[in-house]
Write a protein that holds these residues in place. Structure first.
Motif, PDB file in Angstrom:
ATOM      1  N   MET A 216      -9.527 -29.393  15.521  1.00 58.64           N
ATOM      2  CA  MET A 216      -9.135 -28.570  14.462  1.00 58.64           C
ATOM      3  C   MET A 216     -10.232 -27.215  15.025  1.00 58.64           C
ATOM      4  SD  MET A 216      -7.223 -27.756  12.236  1.00 58.64           S
ATOM      5  CE  MET A 216      -6.733 -29.432  12.006  1.00 58.64           C
ATOM      6  N   GLU A 217     -11.270 -27.707  15.613  1.00 58.40           N
ATOM      7  CA  GLU A 217     -12.007 -26.346  16.170  1.00 58.40           C
ATOM      8  C   GLU A 217     -11.383 -25.627  17.262  1.00 58.40           C
ATOM      9  OE1 GLU A 217     -16.241 -25.692  18.495  1.00 58.40           O
ATOM     10  OE2 GLU A 217     -16.066 -27.723  17.559  1.00 58.40           O
ATOM     11  N   TRP A 218     -10.523 -26.480  18.033  1.00 56.38           N
ATOM     12  CA  TRP A 218      -9.780 -25.547  18.687  1.00 56.38           C
ATOM     13  C   TRP A 218      -8.717 -24.667  18.176  1.00 56.38           C
ATOM     14  CZ3 TRP A 218      -8.350 -30.543  22.293  1.00 56.38           C
ATOM     15  CH2 TRP A 218      -9.248 -30.775  23.125  1.00 56.38           C
ATOM     16  N   ALA A 219      -8.279 -25.171  17.279  1.00 55.03           N
ATOM     17  CA  ALA A 219      -7.330 -24.048  16.460  1.00 55.03           C
ATOM     18  C   ALA A 219      -8.106 -23.162  15.843  1.00 55.03           C
ATOM     19  CB  ALA A 219      -6.702 -25.088  15.421  1.00 55.03           C
ATOM     20  N   ALA A 220      -9.226 -23.395  15.393  1.00 56.45           N
ATOM     21  CA  ALA A 220      -9.913 -22.221  14.472  1.00 56.45           C
ATOM     22  C   ALA A 220     -10.422 -21.444  15.466  1.00 56.45           C
ATOM     23  CB  ALA A 220     -11.127 -22.934  13.752  1.00 56.45           C
ATOM     24  N   ARG A 221     -10.706 -21.856  16.728  1.00 59.32           N
ATOM     25  CA  ARG A 221     -11.131 -20.549  17.627  1.00 59.32           C
ATOM     26  C   ARG A 221     -10.162 -20.027  18.511  1.00 59.32           C
ATOM     27  NH1 ARG A 221     -15.310 -24.094  21.345  1.00 59.32           N
ATOM     28  NH2 ARG A 221     -15.177 -22.413  22.364  1.00 59.32           N
ATOM     29  N   GLU A 240     -12.919 -24.062   4.358  1.00 56.80           N
ATOM     30  CA  GLU A 240     -14.332 -24.130   3.481  1.00 56.80           C
ATOM     31  C   GLU A 240     -15.396 -23.164   4.313  1.00 56.80           C
ATOM     32  OE1 GLU A 240     -15.302 -27.772   2.228  1.00 56.80           O
ATOM     33  OE2 GLU A 240     -13.970 -27.796   0.141  1.00 56.80           O
ATOM     34  N   ALA A 241     -15.399 -23.246   5.878  1.00 58.47           N
ATOM     35  CA  ALA A 241     -16.293 -22.702   6.424  1.00 58.47           C
ATOM     36  C   ALA A 241     -15.814 -21.035   6.661  1.00 58.47           C
ATOM     37  CB  ALA A 241     -16.490 -23.417   7.666  1.00 58.47           C
ATOM     38  N   GLY A 242     -14.715 -20.709   6.037  1.00 58.76           N
ATOM     39  CA  GLY A 242     -14.235 -19.353   6.397  1.00 58.76           C
ATOM     40  C   GLY A 242     -13.322 -19.189   7.254  1.00 58.76           C
ATOM     41  N   ILE A 243     -12.711 -20.119   7.704  1.00 64.50           N
ATOM     42  CA  ILE A 243     -11.521 -19.991   8.669  1.00 64.50           C
ATOM     43  C   ILE A 243     -10.389 -20.202   7.860  1.00 64.50           C
ATOM     44  CG2 ILE A 243     -10.269 -20.662  11.021  1.00 64.50           C
ATOM     45  CD1 ILE A 243     -13.300 -19.912  11.308  1.00 64.50           C
ATOM     46  N   ASP A 244     -10.017 -19.022   7.192  1.00 62.33           N
ATOM     47  CA  ASP A 244      -8.762 -18.977   6.314  1.00 62.33           C
ATOM     48  C   ASP A 244      -7.435 -18.529   7.014  1.00 62.33           C
ATOM     49  OD1 ASP A 244      -9.271 -16.441   6.857  1.00 62.33           O
ATOM     50  OD2 ASP A 244      -9.562 -15.470   4.842  1.00 62.33           O
ATOM     51  N   SER A 245      -7.351 -18.465   8.246  1.00 60.26           N
ATOM     52  CA  SER A 245      -6.213 -18.422   8.844  1.00 60.26           C
ATOM     53  C   SER A 245      -5.549 -19.557   9.480  1.00 60.26           C
ATOM     54  CB  SER A 245      -6.721 -17.552  10.293  1.00 60.26           C
ATOM     55  OG  SER A 245      -7.456 -18.122  11.149  1.00 60.26           O
TER      56      SER A 245
END
Length: 349
Positions: A216-221, A240-245
């Motif tokens: 999921m970090e890969w997707a977020a970045r 919840e950490a602010g990655i609303d995309s």
């Protein structure tokens, strides 16, 4: 879970007769029930069960494979120390070996057995006999997750869109031979076949991992803006950490598979606290306990009267939608091993 845990203990026993009172007394005389499951359930379930029944719940947490190995040794040696097992489909092989005790006859409370309290008017089971492995909750899994800051929604409207040149080298997946990745790949092959799976995972150079957080970090970045096999808990954590995309794509040509997670309960033969185990089974299938379970795991219960807060819409089965049921014995015993062998060959392992 304060609001959940402080419900009236009387609600779940409504309509119980004298036989139930005898069972409760016998369970209290035994003093405890030993339950094996995943760690997050330990505190809320132990506290609530003791409050509602007066019986201690000794919870054995730990890694799933270690628990399976332990109970297998105990059942084969005839020295069982665990009363109730939480798990997925794993224990169905032991049902077929005659090592498990039927739990269906032990459900006796009106609030548990009444058809109106269950989706579709019936309780659900993993095993073909519909006696041994009760499924408390079903949820939808197998959707792609993408980062809309890097992927336009219009470019991903079908599973076949993942084969577009623009997605080559841009997709990551949990290992398709293991855990959530296995559920994901089984679903993909079910809707489009093994050749499609090969075009996707091999042809599109899908990056493989066994780390759900990393996926999921890969997707977020935006490193891999499309991911397969992502867990709801990780999606929630990054949102919840602010990655609303992060977007969960509900594609019309394949809505996902139906899973039971760790909501399945079963009982080994020779469980040492038989009465307390029967009390626990009825309690677990009741409205208060199912609310606790659904709240802890953020997945829907199959009870129609459970309304746990915070469960994301994308895991809730929709009426009238056809899902691949991967928590049926026929899938787990017959289909799943065959698909796994084919996947290993495709990936060249």
């Amino acid at each position: 879970f304060r609001r959940v845990l402080f419900r009236s203990a009387a609600d779940w026993q409504a309509g119980a007769g004298p036989e139930w009172q005898k069972l409760m007394a016998a369970g209290r005389a035994e003093g405890k029930v030993v339950v094996a499951g995943r760690g997050p359930m330990e505190k809320p379930m132990s506290e609530a069960f003791k409050r509602d029944t007066g019986i201690e719940l000794e919870f054995l947490g730990g890694e799933g494979r270690a628990q399976v190995s332990r109970i297998e040794r105990e059942m084969r040696s005839g020295q069982v120390t665990i009363d109730i097992l939480f798990g997925g489909q794993t224990y169905v092989t032991y049902v077929n070996e005659g090592l498990m005790k039927p739990v269906k006859p032990q459900f006796v409370l009106p609030g548990v057995t009444e058809a109106k309290n269950w989706v579709g008017g019936q309780m659900r089971w993993v095993d073909k006999e519909q006696q041994y492995m009760f499924i408390g909750g079903h949820y939808v899994f197998g959707w792609p997750v993408y980062n809309s800051a890097f992927v336009k929604p219009a470019s991903l409207q079908s599973w076949k869109d993942l084969l577009k040149p623009e997605f080559k080298g841009k997709i990551a997946s949990y290992d398709p031979t293991n855990g959530p990745g296995q559920a994901q790949s089984g679903f993909v092959i079910d809707i489009y076949g093994l050749d499609f799976f090969k075009q996707l995972y091999v042809g599109q150079q899908v990056k493989i991992t066994r780390d759900s957080r990393q996926l999921m970090e890969w997707a977020a970045r935006g490193v891999y803006p499309v991911v397969l096999g992502g867990l709801p808990v990780e999606i929630k954590r990054f949102r919840e950490a602010g990655i609303d995309s992060l977007v969960v794509a509900d594609l019309p040509d394949g809505h996902g598979a139906l899973l039971g997670g760790s909501s399945v309960v079963s009982e080994p033969k020779g469980a040492p606290h038989a009465a307390a185990a029967a009390v626990f089974l009825n309690w677990y299938a009741s409205q208060p306990a199912q609310t606790i379970f659904a709240t802890v795991w953020q997945t829907p219960s199959r009870r129609t009267d459970v309304k746990a807060e915070g469960i994301p819409d994308y895991v809730v089965p929709k009426p009238g939608v056809k899902y691949l049921d991967q928590y049926a014995e026929t899938w787990y015993v017959d289909t799943r091993p065959r698909l796994n062998d084919e996947i290993i060959k495709v990936l060249g392992r």
